[in-house]
Design an enzyme around this catalytic site. Sequence first.
Site, PDB file in Angstrom:
ATOM      1  N   GLU A 103     -14.972 -65.915 -27.714  1.00 38.96           N
ATOM      2  CA  GLU A 103     -15.599 -64.973 -28.222  1.00 38.96           C
ATOM      3  C   GLU A 103     -15.312 -63.861 -29.157  1.00 38.96           C
ATOM      4  O   GLU A 103     -15.617 -62.906 -29.287  1.00 38.96           O
ATOM      5  CB  GLU A 103     -16.545 -64.179 -27.152  1.00 38.96           C
ATOM      6  CG  GLU A 103     -17.093 -64.948 -26.252  1.00 38.96           C
ATOM      7  CD  GLU A 103     -17.888 -64.319 -25.033  1.00 38.96           C
ATOM      8  OE1 GLU A 103     -18.951 -64.404 -24.804  1.00 38.96           O
ATOM      9  OE2 GLU A 103     -17.431 -63.093 -24.793  1.00 38.96           O
TER      10      GLU A 103
HETATM   11  C1  TNX Z   1     -18.690 -64.518 -21.398  1.00 37.47           C
HETATM   12  S1  TNX Z   1     -17.134 -66.668 -20.781  1.00 37.47           S
HETATM   13  C2  TNX Z   1     -17.412 -64.122 -21.514  1.00 37.47           C
HETATM   14  C3  TNX Z   1     -17.340 -62.986 -20.695  1.00 37.47           C
HETATM   15  C4  TNX Z   1     -18.441 -62.136 -19.946  1.00 37.47           C
HETATM   16  C5  TNX Z   1     -19.272 -63.539 -19.744  1.00 37.47           C
HETATM   17  C6  TNX Z   1     -20.226 -62.901 -18.596  1.00 37.47           C
HETATM   18  C7  TNX Z   1     -16.221 -66.017 -21.556  1.00 37.47           C
HETATM   19  C8  TNX Z   1     -14.904 -66.770 -21.864  1.00 37.47           C
HETATM   20  N1  TNX Z   1     -16.487 -64.783 -22.014  1.00 37.47           N
HETATM   21  O1  TNX Z   1     -16.821 -61.901 -21.850  1.00 37.47           O
HETATM   22  O2  TNX Z   1     -18.011 -61.390 -19.171  1.00 37.47           O
HETATM   23  O3  TNX Z   1     -19.797 -64.399 -20.460  1.00 37.47           O
HETATM   24  O4  TNX Z   1     -20.832 -63.903 -17.895  1.00 37.47           O
END
Ligand code: TNX
Length: 499
Positions: free
Chosen positions: A323
């Site tokens: 992300e």
């Molecule tokens: C996505 S999955 C994220 C996290 C959040 C999560 C909550 C991922 C690699 N990153 O930063 O905590 O969703 O479900």
Amino acid sequence: MRIVAALLALALPLTAAPAVPAAEAPAIALSSVVPAPLEVRQQGATFRLTDRTVIEAPRSARNVANRLAEALRPATGYRLPVVERARTNKISLRTDESPGYRLTVTKSAITIDARDNAGLFDGVQTLRQLLPPAIDAATPQRAAWVVAGGEIADRPRYAYRGAMLDLARHFHTPDEVKRYIDEISRFKINYLHLHLSDDQGWRVQIDSWPRLTAVGGAPGTGVDGTGGGFLTKADYRDLVRYAADRYVTIIPEIDMPGHVNAAQVAYPELTCDGVAPPPRTDTAVGYSSLCIGQETTYRFVEDVIRELAALTPGPYLHIGGDEAHATTEADYLAFQQRVLPLVAKYGKTPYGWNEIDQAPAAKDAVLQYWNEEPTFTPVHASKVVLSPANRAYLDMKYDPSTPLGLNWAGYIEVRTAYDWDPTTYVPERAVLGVEAPLWSETLRDLDDIEFMAFPRLAAIAEIGWSPRKDWESFRTRIHAYYPRWENRGVNFYRSPQVG
Ligand code: TNX
């Protein structure tokens, strides 16, 4: 011993002994274990644990023998001395060349054979589930401590069976992490990935950048301004040791180049404009980025990797990479091309969320697949750990009425967590294993963690361990497991699907 026997055993309805001690409750079926063992043959006389039973183990297996004795002493009230030689009425740990472990139960002895202590420990976890649930009580119980006669030959489908705990969104204390290790290791989970930094907080001491924890681990750094805290190096080493004693390998994660707001609050020089951003206690993602073109960034990253690698005996170091929406694609690539080799420089295998596969340097990295698309073709990496968010994310709500958790990847009831296979995502040769991540935006304490993790963690553990899956069989076995959680005071979710 034949596969047929194992299949039959899986198909049969299974009954567990009642939690209430009965003088002669029937012995628990050898096939009732979670995760399901590979081959089971139930036959012959039962073994009875008595106040004269001893644990026999070579010196090299002392640690496993002690763990076993600790597990059985409180509820039985027996001494169960660990000795190097015994003739009869014994639980015997032996090393041989068996892959996985073999557990043999006769009238006079229970024998666990395995190639190494990790295998013996797996056998011990199986044995614990073959004793009545009262074995998990903290004080002496009156029960018939019998184990059904026969043999289990068992080994894991995948080498990597992981769980992840997010200490960044809400800090969880070393004692809570230890309790979690106790619980996951019962299901033969052998890796614990700790998500140690994020926008809200920084949770592990780094000597060369002390403000990371002084500021990023201060009180109020959890989501909604609740909680705070961090692991000192001594805490971290102690956790690594505690986990290793239970054959669980700790994997540290520092998430970058996104998810770095806490680090930038502590060190404004990690931003491009040198201005500290405000601390964040909300749950937004994708807004922070390290400054890719600046040398300070790489001094910081290398210091962190070097210190963490030195603290971590396990093979993997996770550098996040998910992300990074505030990093341009070109910058992301440049960053990973520089940082992935740094992990190798300090002797560790780089590990990251599937986004890192964009970089050619991910060639020798392990990818953690968290997306929901039903197939994934890695471009550079060759090994994948499967954590599809709509199946394996323990922080998703079970259903709309679940008081905790999120729902961006949908609702994950127990059957949804159970009914999938790694090889529909990537080919078998690319599968290193599976992992169940538990993000903690909504989770404050151990009760919250347990409620989201169990029983789904057991479902993911079975996917990682057992080559054959059968929902009806799992449902029956995990239902029979409930009294064990009850006896340990674990706050598990009573799913209507399980019954
Ligand atoms: C996505 S999955 C994220 C996290 C959040 C999560 C909550 C991922 C690699 N990153 O930063 O905590 O969703 O479900």
